[in-house]
Scaffold this motif. Structure first.
Motif, PDB file in Angstrom:
ATOM      1  N   UNK A 172       0.803  -1.223   0.000  1.00  0.00           N
ATOM      2  CA  UNK A 172       0.000   0.000   0.000  1.00  0.00           C
ATOM      3  C   UNK A 172       0.839   1.278   0.000  1.00  0.00           C
ATOM      4  N   UNK A 173       1.930   1.289   0.768  1.00  0.00           N
ATOM      5  CA  UNK A 173       2.755   2.500   0.806  1.00  0.00           C
ATOM      6  C   UNK A 173       3.397   2.816  -0.550  1.00  0.00           C
ATOM      7  N   UNK A 174       3.543   1.791  -1.410  1.00  0.00           N
ATOM      8  CA  UNK A 174       4.111   2.017  -2.743  1.00  0.00           C
ATOM      9  C   UNK A 174       3.180   2.838  -3.631  1.00  0.00           C
ATOM     10  N   UNK A 175       1.869   2.755  -3.369  1.00  0.00           N
ATOM     11  CA  UNK A 175       0.893   3.450  -4.216  1.00  0.00           C
ATOM     12  C   UNK A 175       0.243   4.639  -3.500  1.00  0.00           C
ATOM     13  N   UNK A 176       0.760   4.964  -2.330  1.00  0.00           N
ATOM     14  CA  UNK A 176       0.166   6.031  -1.509  1.00  0.00           C
ATOM     15  C   UNK A 176      -0.052   7.315  -2.308  1.00  0.00           C
ATOM     16  N   UNK A 177       0.914   7.703  -3.096  1.00  0.00           N
ATOM     17  CA  UNK A 177       0.825   8.944  -3.875  1.00  0.00           C
ATOM     18  C   UNK A 177       0.606   8.695  -5.369  1.00  0.00           C
ATOM     19  N   UNK A 178       0.249   7.468  -5.712  1.00  0.00           N
ATOM     20  CA  UNK A 178       0.036   7.110  -7.117  1.00  0.00           C
ATOM     21  C   UNK A 178      -1.328   7.613  -7.593  1.00  0.00           C
TER      22      UNK A 178
END
Length: 184
Positions: free
Chosen positions: A59-65
């Motif tokens: 989830x943290x990988x796509x937080x700002x995606x």
């Protein structure tokens, strides 16, 4: 040969939960571009642990995606007028349909072909037609279950299959694989 190879990774079992999309563009039988997008799925921040174990996207990988609807115009431009090929295309087409439906986006009339069917027609009697096994069979190394890498390997395998089948023109694909072509 002109086509795009496409691959999705998902956050959950839901078809609209795309968390990564990879596209490999093939023009005149040459790979000209491979790109990918991390996508914030509607389930964010929830990701199924099984899916994380498969692709390693957290989830943290796509937080700002961006969300799927925010990247769609760029993706649609790449897809427009091209045959789409995916490994296990029924899955990837269902994810694409699921995302388009979720965001209320009109579905393009894109034709697609499954590279598993292409591989089975090209290389008989292999133990497995999974992407990793086919890549190993052809000494292609890649980072399995990352969308850009999977899309590029799908494109490379499709080009090898077309070469083996002496298919050199887009129209030949439509003729030879007419029963296997589906429309999104």
């Amino acid at each position: 040969m002109n086509f795009i190879a496409l691959d999705f990774e998902t956050a959950t079992h839901e078809r609209h939960s795309a968390c990564e999309l990879g596209i490999c563009v093939v023009e005149n039988s040459e790979i000209v571009e491979t790109k990918s997008w991390l996508i914030k799925p509607p389930s964010y921040p929830y990701f199924n642990p099984h899916n994380i174990n498969v692709h390693g996207i957290y989830p943290e990988d796509v937080k700002n995606a961006p969300t799927f609807d925010e990247i769609w115009s760029e993706v649609e431009e790449t897809l427009y007028g091209n045959l789409m090929i995916a490994h296990n295309a029924s899955f990837d087409a269902s994810v694409l349909r699921g995302c388009l439906d979720y965001y209320g986006i009109f579905k393009p009339k894109t034709q697609y072909l499954c590279s598993i069917q292409l591989a089975k027609k090209s290389w008989k009697n292999l133990e497995s037609y999974g992407l990793k096994n086919l890549a190993n069979h052809h000494q292609i190394k890649f980072n399995h279950h990352r969308a850009d890498a999977d899309a590029e390997v799908c494109a490379k395998l499709s080009l090898l299959a077309f070469e083996r089948l002496f298919i050199t023109e887009d129209e030949e694909v439509k003729t030879i694989f007419s029963k296997n072509l589906k429309t999104l």
